[in-house]
Write an enzyme that holds these catalytic residues in place. Structure first.
Site, short mmCIF file in Angstrom:
data_model
loop_
_atom_site.label_atom_id
_atom_site.label_comp_id
_atom_site.label_asym_id
_atom_site.label_seq_id
_atom_site.Cartn_x
_atom_site.Cartn_y
_atom_site.Cartn_z
N PHE A 148 0.81 -1.22 0.00
CA PHE A 148 0.00 0.00 0.00
C PHE A 148 0.84 1.27 0.00
O PHE A 148 0.33 2.36 0.23
CB PHE A 148 -0.94 0.02 1.21
N GLU A 152 4.09 6.34 -3.46
CA GLU A 152 5.34 6.88 -3.99
C GLU A 152 5.51 8.27 -3.41
O GLU A 152 4.56 9.03 -3.27
CB GLU A 152 5.29 6.92 -5.52
N CYS A 212 -0.43 3.07 -10.63
CA CYS A 212 -1.36 2.18 -9.92
C CYS A 212 -2.84 2.46 -10.18
O CYS A 212 -3.54 1.60 -10.71
CB CYS A 212 -1.08 2.23 -8.42
N LYS A 272 -4.43 1.74 -13.75
CA LYS A 272 -4.43 0.32 -14.16
C LYS A 272 -5.22 -0.54 -13.15
O LYS A 272 -5.86 -1.50 -13.55
CB LYS A 272 -3.01 -0.19 -14.35
N1 LIG Z 1 4.61 1.82 -7.50
C1 LIG Z 1 3.76 1.85 -6.49
O1 LIG Z 1 3.55 2.87 -5.86
C2 LIG Z 1 3.03 0.59 -6.08
C3 LIG Z 1 2.34 0.59 -4.85
C4 LIG Z 1 1.66 -0.57 -4.48
C5 LIG Z 1 1.67 -1.68 -5.30
N2 LIG Z 1 2.34 -1.64 -6.49
C6 LIG Z 1 2.35 -2.85 -7.32
O2 LIG Z 1 3.60 -3.51 -7.12
C7 LIG Z 1 4.04 -4.11 -8.34
C8 LIG Z 1 5.39 -3.57 -8.75
O3 LIG Z 1 5.26 -2.20 -9.00
P1 LIG Z 1 6.53 -1.24 -9.22
O4 LIG Z 1 6.01 0.13 -9.38
O5 LIG Z 1 7.54 -1.53 -8.18
O6 LIG Z 1 7.05 -1.82 -10.63
P2 LIG Z 1 8.34 -1.40 -11.44
O7 LIG Z 1 7.97 -1.49 -12.86
O8 LIG Z 1 8.90 -0.12 -10.89
O9 LIG Z 1 9.39 -2.54 -11.09
C9 LIG Z 1 9.28 -3.86 -11.50
C10 LIG Z 1 10.67 -4.47 -11.51
O10 LIG Z 1 10.56 -5.86 -11.78
C11 LIG Z 1 11.64 -6.25 -12.60
N3 LIG Z 1 11.33 -7.51 -13.26
C12 LIG Z 1 10.47 -7.80 -14.25
N4 LIG Z 1 10.49 -9.10 -14.57
C13 LIG Z 1 11.40 -9.68 -13.76
C14 LIG Z 1 11.88 -10.99 -13.60
N5 LIG Z 1 11.43 -12.00 -14.36
N6 LIG Z 1 12.82 -11.24 -12.66
C15 LIG Z 1 13.30 -10.22 -11.90
N7 LIG Z 1 12.87 -8.94 -11.99
C16 LIG Z 1 11.95 -8.68 -12.91
C17 LIG Z 1 11.78 -5.07 -13.56
O11 LIG Z 1 13.05 -5.08 -14.20
C18 LIG Z 1 11.59 -3.89 -12.61
O12 LIG Z 1 12.80 -3.46 -12.04
C19 LIG Z 1 2.92 -3.85 -9.36
O13 LIG Z 1 2.02 -4.92 -9.32
C20 LIG Z 1 2.25 -2.60 -8.81
O14 LIG Z 1 0.91 -2.49 -9.22
C21 LIG Z 1 3.03 -0.53 -6.89
#
Ligand SMILES: NC(=O)c1ccc[n+]([C@@H]2O[C@H](COP(=O)([O-])OP(=O)(O)OC[C@H]3O[C@@H](n4cnc5c(N)ncnc54)[C@H](O)[C@@H]3O)[C@@H](O)[C@H]2O)c1
Length: 432
Positions: free
Chosen positions: A151, A154, A262, A265
């Site tokens: 939760f 950013e 977030c 999507k």
């Molecule tokens: N960004 C936010 O504020 C936030 C908050 C809560 C939940 N989320 C959720 O968390 C998840 C991640 O979000 P994010 O913003 O951190 O994503 P992001 O795109 O910033 O990071 C994802 C990372 O995963 C890596 N990756 C992809 N495939 C891979 C693999 N096979 N092996 C290893 N690494 C791999 C990518 O290279 C990247 O560094 C999503 O489901 C998002 O909805 C995001």
């Protein structure tokens, strides 16, 4: 101390890896992006987040943390494995789970003893079960899959990790629940409890929470449209509403709509997965529609104020989808700037930290390092992100630099009367 592995080192995984290490755990961060891994091991964060650079340095130095591209080794050495990879939107609004499934398969192939596999990525209901089945196909020993949605906000990721409002643990296994509770014990407070539930409820808690917050934003944006027509002030309406404890004042700021990686999507994700289950979520559908319209609503104000676009220059303050982050994914500024460029408008822009990321989308924009150089010679100034440093701007200096003193404030950060007094034609959202 627990041996942890975090797969995916973006906003969520990077934060989790650093913060879990800082709580005394041995943590390995895994990513397929080798440049990112190299930078992380050199103490350079992949994202801008207050406080995380310092924690990264400390935990690397004290050898509780390192990053690698070798998933197999990292999984073998760990007891708890967090999946933190991206779950982007497909063109039809469904969730692209390919990264989650591919990681699940790799985990399954690397399993050597009992482990807890934790899904932290935001995923549709039933994904924990799907992950379990993928691992089962590749590993016949004992393991558990837990849903532990994230939760964090950013811009406040570290703060949110150490002071979460709640920690959701979705699991059907008592053993896994105990391991997870132990892991989170250090950040649990009486008022910020750990909630243990089943995996499907945990998955839905995340989607329902984001959809509800998005609802508040679209709701106040719709009220803003009405307020403008009847001569009311939406900021006053929001304040009056928000003081009611049943409503609460947060997420009641009218503006250019929600963005980021977030809300857009996840709103589409819950709509799609509910529809697949035969359920039409009518309120959330309307939330999405209102949000889609909101940047257009503000764009119209800009075009109206410019009168004609030929030879015009618009200065944009703020490019990130919200303050205190360099994330520009689905930033409403993108939609507006794209349309302005298409209409032949020249754009100058400034953002305290998001310039590099925005440059990847719009290399043709002229970027500056402060608001005043950005505003020089502009026919209109557009406030797109409510960074604190824009709030107390030197109005006199600004006015003297602009070709025409017109401001379209997409975030309602100024007082209309003050701006009028300062000689600006000031246009905001939901305020006459
Ligand atoms: N960004 C936010 O504020 C936030 C908050 C809560 C939940 N989320 C959720 O968390 C998840 C991640 O979000 P994010 O913003 O951190 O994503 P992001 O795109 O910033 O990071 C994802 C990372 O995963 C890596 N990756 C992809 N495939 C891979 C693999 N096979 N092996 C290893 N690494 C791999 C990518 O290279 C990247 O560094 C999503 O489901 C998002 O909805 C995001």
């Amino acid at each position: 101390m627990t041996n942890i592995c975090v797969i995916g080192t973006g906003y969520v995984g990077f934060t989790a890896s650093v913060c879990f290490a800082n709580l005394g755990n041995d943590c390995i961060g895994v990513d397929i992006n080798s440049d990112r891994v190299k930078s992380l091991n050199g103490g350079i964060p992949p994202i801008y987040e207050t406080g995380l650079r310092e924690l990264l340095e400390i935990n690397l130095r004290e050898k509780r943390l390192y990053y690698t591209t070798e998933l197999k080794e990292a999984v073998k050495e760990s007891e708890v494995i967090f999946i933190c990879v991206g779950t982007p939107e497909n063109s039809d609004g469904s969730v692209d789970l390919s990264q989650v499934y591919s990681v699940a398969e790799s985990i399954g192939k690397a399993m050597n003893k009992y482990k807890v596999i934790v899904n932290k990525s935001t995923v549709p209901i039933g994904t924990a079960e799907a992950v379990k089945n993928i691992i089962k196909k590749n590993y016949s020993g004992e393991f558990d899959v837990v849903s532990n949605p994230e939760f964090l906000r950013e811009g406040a990721a570290m703060k949110d990790f150490f002071n979460p409002d709640r920690i959701i643990i979705g699991t059907e296994s008592e053993k896994a629940a105990e391991i997870m509770k132990h892991l989170y014990k250090a950040v649990e407070r009486v008022e910020n409890p750990i909630i243990v539930t089943d995996t499907k409820s945990a998955e839905l808690i995340k989607y329902a929470s984001n959809a509800y917050l998005a609802t508040k934003i679209s709701f106040i944006n719709e009220i803003a449209r009405y307020a403008e027509v009847v001569g009311a002030d939406v900021t006053k309406v929001a304040k009056g509403m928000g003081l009611d404890k049943r409503i609460g004042s947060r997420f009641l700021h009218a503006g250019i709509g929600y963005g980021g990686s977030c809300f857009p999507k996840d709103v589409k994700g819950i709509l799609y997965s509910a529809k697949s289950a035969g359920v039409e979520l009518q309120i959330i559908k309307a939330v999405d529609k209102v949000n889609h319209e909101q940047p257009e609503f503000v764009l119209k104000k800009i075009l109206l104020a410019l009168k004609t676009t030929k030879g015009k220059k618009v200065a944009v303050l703020g490019l990130a989808f919200k303050p205190k982050t360099d994330d520009v994914r689905n930033a409403p500024a993108e939609t507006i700037i794209k349309k302005l460029i298409e209409a032949g408008v020249k754009i100058s822009a400034f953002d305290p930290v998001a310039e590099d990321n925005f440059k990847k989308i719009f290399p043709q924009i002229e970027y500056f390092s402060n608001p005043y150089d950005t505003a020089k010679g502009a026919d209109l100034l557009f406030i797109s992100t409510e960074w604190d440093q824009f709030r107390d701007i030197d109005k006199k200096r600004l006015k003297s630099l602009m070709k025409q003193p017109i401001i379209v404030d997409g975030r309602n950060i100024y007082e209309p009367n003050e701006m009028k007094k300062a000689g600006f034609e000031y246009i905001s959202v939901g305020r006459k």
